[in-house]
Design a protein around this motif. Sequence first.
Motif, PDB file in Angstrom:
ATOM      1  N   TYR A   1      -6.910   4.218   1.660  1.00 59.33           N
ATOM      2  CA  TYR A   1      -7.558   3.909   0.389  1.00 59.33           C
ATOM      3  C   TYR A   1      -7.591   5.104  -0.552  1.00 59.33           C
ATOM      4  O   TYR A   1      -7.638   4.955  -1.767  1.00 59.33           O
ATOM      5  CB  TYR A   1      -8.974   3.384   0.632  1.00 59.33           C
TER       6      TYR A   1
ATOM      7  N   GLN B   1      -5.430   4.269  12.673  1.00 60.48           N
ATOM      8  CA  GLN B   1      -6.505   4.674  11.746  1.00 60.48           C
ATOM      9  C   GLN B   1      -7.828   4.963  12.451  1.00 60.48           C
ATOM     10  O   GLN B   1      -8.663   5.664  11.900  1.00 60.48           O
ATOM     11  CB  GLN B   1      -6.680   3.669  10.622  1.00 60.48           C
TER      12      GLN B   1
ATOM     13  N   MET C   1       7.261 -13.918   4.536  1.00 55.71           N
ATOM     14  CA  MET C   1       6.818 -12.589   4.107  1.00 55.71           C
ATOM     15  C   MET C   1       8.027 -11.715   3.779  1.00 55.71           C
ATOM     16  O   MET C   1       8.072 -11.076   2.725  1.00 55.71           O
ATOM     17  CB  MET C   1       5.972 -11.994   5.237  1.00 55.71           C
TER      18      MET C   1
ATOM     19  N   ASN D   1       5.649  -5.237   8.608  1.00 56.14           N
ATOM     20  CA  ASN D   1       5.155  -5.367   9.983  1.00 56.14           C
ATOM     21  C   ASN D   1       5.826  -6.550  10.679  1.00 56.14           C
ATOM     22  O   ASN D   1       5.885  -7.639  10.122  1.00 56.14           O
ATOM     23  CB  ASN D   1       3.648  -5.606   9.982  1.00 56.14           C
TER      24      ASN D   1
ATOM     25  N   GLU E   1      -2.629   6.832   9.133  1.00 56.71           N
ATOM     26  CA  GLU E   1      -3.099   5.604   8.484  1.00 56.71           C
ATOM     27  C   GLU E   1      -4.591   5.694   8.233  1.00 56.71           C
ATOM     28  O   GLU E   1      -5.299   6.385   8.955  1.00 56.71           O
ATOM     29  CB  GLU E   1      -2.903   4.412   9.425  1.00 56.71           C
ATOM     30  N   GLY E   2      -5.054   4.957   7.256  1.00 52.22           N
ATOM     31  CA  GLY E   2      -6.500   4.850   7.028  1.00 52.22           C
ATOM     32  C   GLY E   2      -7.115   6.136   6.475  1.00 52.22           C
ATOM     33  O   GLY E   2      -8.263   6.456   6.776  1.00 52.22           O
TER      34      GLY E   2
ATOM     35  N   GLU F   1       3.827   0.167   2.423  1.00 51.13           N
ATOM     36  CA  GLU F   1       3.775  -0.740   3.555  1.00 51.13           C
ATOM     37  C   GLU F   1       3.422  -2.106   2.981  1.00 51.13           C
ATOM     38  O   GLU F   1       2.476  -2.231   2.190  1.00 51.13           O
ATOM     39  CB  GLU F   1       2.711  -0.342   4.595  1.00 51.13           C
TER      40      GLU F   1
ATOM     41  N   GLU G   1       7.790 -12.260  16.931  1.00 54.16           N
ATOM     42  CA  GLU G   1       8.906 -12.463  16.010  1.00 54.16           C
ATOM     43  C   GLU G   1      10.116 -11.656  16.457  1.00 54.16           C
ATOM     44  O   GLU G   1      11.242 -12.114  16.399  1.00 54.16           O
ATOM     45  CB  GLU G   1       8.521 -11.998  14.598  1.00 54.16           C
TER      46      GLU G   1
ATOM     47  N   LEU H   1       0.482  -8.572   4.578  1.00 55.02           N
ATOM     48  CA  LEU H   1       0.398 -10.002   4.315  1.00 55.02           C
ATOM     49  C   LEU H   1      -0.939 -10.399   3.695  1.00 55.02           C
ATOM     50  O   LEU H   1      -1.996  -9.990   4.171  1.00 55.02           O
ATOM     51  CB  LEU H   1       0.583 -10.736   5.648  1.00 55.02           C
ATOM     52  N   ARG H   2      -0.861 -11.185   2.655  1.00 58.59           N
ATOM     53  CA  ARG H   2      -2.065 -11.774   2.061  1.00 58.59           C
ATOM     54  C   ARG H   2      -1.764 -13.212   1.710  1.00 58.59           C
ATOM     55  O   ARG H   2      -0.607 -13.595   1.568  1.00 58.59           O
ATOM     56  CB  ARG H   2      -2.432 -11.038   0.753  1.00 58.59           C
TER      57      ARG H   2
ATOM     58  N   GLN I   1       0.861  -1.184   0.000  1.00 56.28           N
ATOM     59  CA  GLN I   1       0.000   0.000   0.000  1.00 56.28           C
ATOM     60  C   GLN I   1       0.898   1.234   0.000  1.00 56.28           C
ATOM     61  O   GLN I   1       1.823   1.339   0.806  1.00 56.28           O
ATOM     62  CB  GLN I   1      -0.885   0.005   1.250  1.00 56.28           C
TER      63      GLN I   1
ATOM     64  N   ASP J   1       3.818   1.584  15.089  1.00 55.20           N
ATOM     65  CA  ASP J   1       2.522   1.384  14.439  1.00 55.20           C
ATOM     66  C   ASP J   1       1.377   1.590  15.431  1.00 55.20           C
ATOM     67  O   ASP J   1       1.564   1.478  16.638  1.00 55.20           O
ATOM     68  CB  ASP J   1       2.491  -0.058  13.910  1.00 55.20           C
ATOM     69  N   ASP J   2       0.195   1.875  14.915  1.00 58.15           N
ATOM     70  CA  ASP J   2      -1.035   1.928  15.716  1.00 58.15           C
ATOM     71  C   ASP J   2      -0.876   2.829  16.935  1.00 58.15           C
ATOM     72  O   ASP J   2      -1.406   2.535  18.015  1.00 58.15           O
ATOM     73  CB  ASP J   2      -1.430   0.524  16.203  1.00 58.15           C
TER      74      ASP J   2
ATOM     75  N   GLU K   1      -9.053   7.951   4.051  1.00 53.34           N
ATOM     76  CA  GLU K   1      -9.964   7.451   3.022  1.00 53.34           C
ATOM     77  C   GLU K   1     -10.556   8.562   2.160  1.00 53.34           C
ATOM     78  O   GLU K   1     -11.053   8.312   1.067  1.00 53.34           O
ATOM     79  CB  GLU K   1     -11.103   6.658   3.675  1.00 53.34           C
TER      80      GLU K   1
ATOM     81  N   ARG L   1      -6.986 -11.759   4.219  1.00 54.53           N
ATOM     82  CA  ARG L   1      -6.250 -10.746   4.983  1.00 54.53           C
ATOM     83  C   ARG L   1      -5.852 -11.315   6.348  1.00 54.53           C
ATOM     84  O   ARG L   1      -6.440 -12.282   6.805  1.00 54.53           O
ATOM     85  CB  ARG L   1      -7.127  -9.510   5.174  1.00 54.53           C
TER      86      ARG L   1
HETATM   87  P1  C2E Z   1      -1.630  -2.434  10.171  1.00 52.36           P
HETATM   88  O1  C2E Z   1      -0.176  -2.581  10.219  1.00 52.36           O
HETATM   89  O2  C2E Z   1      -2.216  -1.321  10.966  1.00 52.36           O
HETATM   90  O3  C2E Z   1      -2.000  -2.322   8.649  1.00 52.36           O
HETATM   91  C1  C2E Z   1      -2.935  -1.441   8.158  1.00 52.36           C
HETATM   92  C2  C2E Z   1      -4.218  -2.131   7.960  1.00 52.36           C
HETATM   93  O4  C2E Z   1      -5.183  -1.199   7.571  1.00 52.36           O
HETATM   94  C3  C2E Z   1      -4.175  -3.137   6.799  1.00 52.36           C
HETATM   95  O5  C2E Z   1      -5.024  -4.147   7.115  1.00 52.36           O
HETATM   96  C4  C2E Z   1      -4.682  -2.348   5.651  1.00 52.36           C
HETATM   97  O6  C2E Z   1      -5.222  -3.145   4.626  1.00 52.36           O
HETATM   98  C5  C2E Z   1      -5.737  -1.527   6.316  1.00 52.36           C
HETATM   99  N1  C2E Z   1      -5.963  -0.293   5.614  1.00 52.36           N
HETATM  100  C6  C2E Z   1      -5.140   0.412   4.843  1.00 52.36           C
HETATM  101  N2  C2E Z   1      -5.728   1.561   4.414  1.00 52.36           N
HETATM  102  C7  C2E Z   1      -6.957   1.583   4.947  1.00 52.36           C
HETATM  103  C8  C2E Z   1      -8.047   2.487   4.876  1.00 52.36           C
HETATM  104  O7  C2E Z   1      -8.020   3.544   4.226  1.00 52.36           O
HETATM  105  N3  C2E Z   1      -9.157   2.158   5.561  1.00 52.36           N
HETATM  106  C9  C2E Z   1      -9.243   1.011   6.291  1.00 52.36           C
HETATM  107  N4  C2E Z   1     -10.352   0.768   6.941  1.00 52.36           N
HETATM  108  N5  C2E Z   1      -8.237   0.144   6.388  1.00 52.36           N
HETATM  109  C10 C2E Z   1      -7.107   0.407   5.701  1.00 52.36           C
HETATM  110  P2  C2E Z   1      -4.648  -5.598   6.860  1.00 52.36           P
HETATM  111  O8  C2E Z   1      -3.880  -5.718   5.614  1.00 52.36           O
HETATM  112  O9  C2E Z   1      -5.863  -6.419   7.037  1.00 52.36           O
HETATM  113  O10 C2E Z   1      -3.675  -5.915   8.055  1.00 52.36           O
HETATM  114  C11 C2E Z   1      -4.134  -5.937   9.353  1.00 52.36           C
HETATM  115  C12 C2E Z   1      -3.014  -6.017  10.296  1.00 52.36           C
HETATM  116  O11 C2E Z   1      -2.318  -7.233  10.177  1.00 52.36           O
HETATM  117  C13 C2E Z   1      -1.958  -4.984  10.079  1.00 52.36           C
HETATM  118  O12 C2E Z   1      -2.346  -3.759  10.642  1.00 52.36           O
HETATM  119  C14 C2E Z   1      -0.791  -5.570  10.752  1.00 52.36           C
HETATM  120  O13 C2E Z   1      -0.846  -5.299  12.104  1.00 52.36           O
HETATM  121  C15 C2E Z   1      -1.006  -7.009  10.507  1.00 52.36           C
HETATM  122  N6  C2E Z   1      -0.129  -7.429   9.399  1.00 52.36           N
HETATM  123  C16 C2E Z   1      -0.289  -7.233   8.092  1.00 52.36           C
HETATM  124  N7  C2E Z   1       0.732  -7.776   7.422  1.00 52.36           N
HETATM  125  C17 C2E Z   1       1.554  -8.299   8.331  1.00 52.36           C
HETATM  126  C18 C2E Z   1       2.795  -8.990   8.251  1.00 52.36           C
HETATM  127  O14 C2E Z   1       3.382  -9.218   7.189  1.00 52.36           O
HETATM  128  N8  C2E Z   1       3.358  -9.383   9.403  1.00 52.36           N
HETATM  129  C19 C2E Z   1       2.757  -9.105  10.606  1.00 52.36           C
HETATM  130  N9  C2E Z   1       3.367  -9.517  11.713  1.00 52.36           N
HETATM  131  N10 C2E Z   1       1.618  -8.475  10.706  1.00 52.36           N
HETATM  132  C20 C2E Z   1       1.007  -8.071   9.584  1.00 52.36           C
END
Ligand code: C2E
Length: 733
Positions: free
Chosen positions: A682, A627, A516, A540, A660-661, A481, A545, A484-485, A467, A603-604, A663, A495
């Motif tokens: 987005y 977000q 990843m 992330n 983050e987030g 960023e 880890e 993971l998918r 993204q 993050d967050d 939109e 997701r």
């Molecule tokens: P995160 O690091 O806070 O990642 C951002 C999340 O917000 C992502 O969800 C992304 O798809 C979503 N997002 C991005 N832009 C927007 C937006 O405009 N609106 C909304 N509502 N959401 C948006 P995703 O991809 O489902 O990932 C969720 C969480 O999973 C991530 O939160 C992260 O904490 C974790 N994650 C994702 N990839 C990895 C990875 O490779 N390794 C680890 N350890 N954790 C991961």
Amino acid sequence: MSALFSAPGAFENDDHLASLLQSLPGCAYRCPLPDPQGSLLVNEHVSDGIYALTGYSAEDFWFGRSAWKNLVHPEDLAAVQREVSAAVTARRSFSLTYRVSHQTGRDVWVLDRGHAVYDEKGLPIWLEGFVSDITDQKETEAALRDSEEQLRAMLDAQPECVMVVSAGGRIVKVNPAGVAMLGCMSAAEIVGRNVLTFIDPDHQDAVRDLHVQCLDGAAHDKPYEVDIMEMGGKGRCAEVRLAPLKSSDGKVWAVLSVARDITDRKRAEEKMEWLATHDPLTTLPNRAFFQQRLQLATSGSGKRKAGLLIIDLDNFKQVNDTLGHDAGDALLCETARRIRECGRSGWTVARLGGDEFAVIVPNVESREGFAATVETFLQRLREPVSFGGKVLDSRASIGATLFPDDDRAPSDLLKNADLALYAAKAAGRGRAMHYLPAMRSEMQRRVMAIRQFKAALDEDRVIAYYQPKIVLADGALLGFEALLRWRGEDGQIQRPGSAASAFEDAELAAAISDRMIGKVLDDIRSWLDRGLPFGHVAVNVSALEFRQADFAARLLDTLSNRSIDPSHFQIEVTETVFLGHGGEGVEQALRTLSKAGVRIALDDFGTGYASLSHLKRFPVDILKIDQTFIHDLAQEGEDASIVRAVIMLGHNLGMKVVAEGVEDLRQAAYLQAQGCDIGQGYLFGTPIAGTEISADGFWDRMERDRKRWPNILSALSSPAVVELPRRAKAKPA
Ligand code: C2E
Ligand code: CA
Ligand code: CA
């Protein structure tokens, strides 16, 4: 016969007597007194029996070819002559045993009984008597003596205690092994005492019965085990066999008791049994023992409730890994001690394995009472444990369940407690949870997720999505960023949220992370090779880890192996990595990465528990505002203030701030107006696969958006729009 009576002066006058003598085994003799040679042993007359006795005939004696004196064994001769002479003088008969030489050279034992015959003046004139062969009797006696000697030697050499016990229970005889077994110095200390004085009081009745049965003639070939009391009182254990001793008339006069010392064997058996049912480290019962007890506790009608607790240390592995096994062992022992102390008599406390303990609480009155009991354990385990001057993290989580309320079968109850324990861990550890039926479906979901995720890993269905992150001031692409998918079994892109529990499995999480990062680095490498201006990729990394000891070093190695400059790589961590144990390790790893040029994003931000001091202590370069604050910017004034404050805080600490987030345009405009550096969401682009980024169309679109951005911003920068968070709720186009 003729030989006998042809001799002058012999028993010629009495035919009957002569025939009787002839039939007797032995030889009658007569010597003149005083005899011509003064030896007392020159026969004048011998009966025919002499031949059988000596191998010489009577004639040999008459003609002086043989003389008794010459046949008597030289060692015995003097004594024989002395005795005979003394008897003659004293006018009494004699009875002597001595040896004579047979003509064949062998010794013959004889019994010589005789007396002197006196004339009217009282002077001895004859010596007469009868000599019989007693060799057989002598040999039997010797053999008997030998066998007694052998028997004694055998008994003395016997390693078992051999005793003869009288009908009245008194010890009559005991061998040396018996003396030693009973802890005495000599047989004299034992003989004469009642045998029961050496038997443990608990076994005395049984031993008395066995003796009575034996006296009735019953032999006990089946050994009986008794505890012996030594003189010192120290208990030994013996295996005893009893046999009746009978006299020649068949009456039992005593009991022969043979006892084998089996103390060592017993102790070894006991030890084996203990080891099979206990944990040697904590001395608590083990899982096998515990399961028997659980079976027992749940075998009743269920009128009596029983509680089951599974207690698991929260940070045992870390204590073991960082402070060593001694610290780990000390923690386990102290935990065992505390759990045992909290229990009451009748409760079962066991170590199920590793850092897992279990308690069975019998006779539970009520659910509330049980909850209070569980709380007692929790509180006790929260108290600090120190080892080697260090305080160990001894907190524990507890899962609890109740029989028969929650379930009846032991295996179900164990599963319940496990589920509750898992829920307690998932809810943040250091707490107790009681089993709820919903935990089962939750667990099923989790197991499913883990299974599916493992399959995705095995079948290489893991994909990195990206993204974009945009500089809010000019719309330039700053980097991506990585998210993971994976492709599910149905082909749908999944997701992380759909397999959140897979991330809780440390091993799986590490495998996911490795895969990843590998994918991301492959993509970066190919973009670099194609000269694409992608900036950087942020990955992330979860706390789990990150806590792996060699995480930083391994990451830097992989980067250098692929010749990727660390400036192209960022990591995103959440506040949880700073919390809990191992803070020093995390700090070190972050510093190593930071020093190598890997930027670190927090993050967050705003949702966790990190204190502001963490921001100073750890090398954080970027703050990512969570977000949820951005999402509600349009509705709540509060969020707007928080966002403003976080931007200011980040800048004051020299960090870049990412929203983050994002939109919609209004959110973006507001953030830009507040000085937020970077936007992600987005509005600027949804996460897409690496292959899309490689395509030309992506870069054309990026370039178009960037060029339009200043115009969009200026259009939106009227005060009305920038004030928007306080008023407008309209969705952007
Ligand atoms: P995160 O690091 O806070 O990642 C951002 C999340 O917000 C992502 O969800 C992304 O798809 C979503 N997002 C991005 N832009 C927007 C937006 O405009 N609106 C909304 N509502 N959401 C948006 P995703 O991809 O489902 O990932 C969720 C969480 O999973 C991530 O939160 C992260 O904490 C974790 N994650 C994702 N990839 C990895 C990875 O490779 N390794 C680890 N350890 N954790 C991961
Ligand atoms: Ca992230
Ligand atoms: Ca985030």
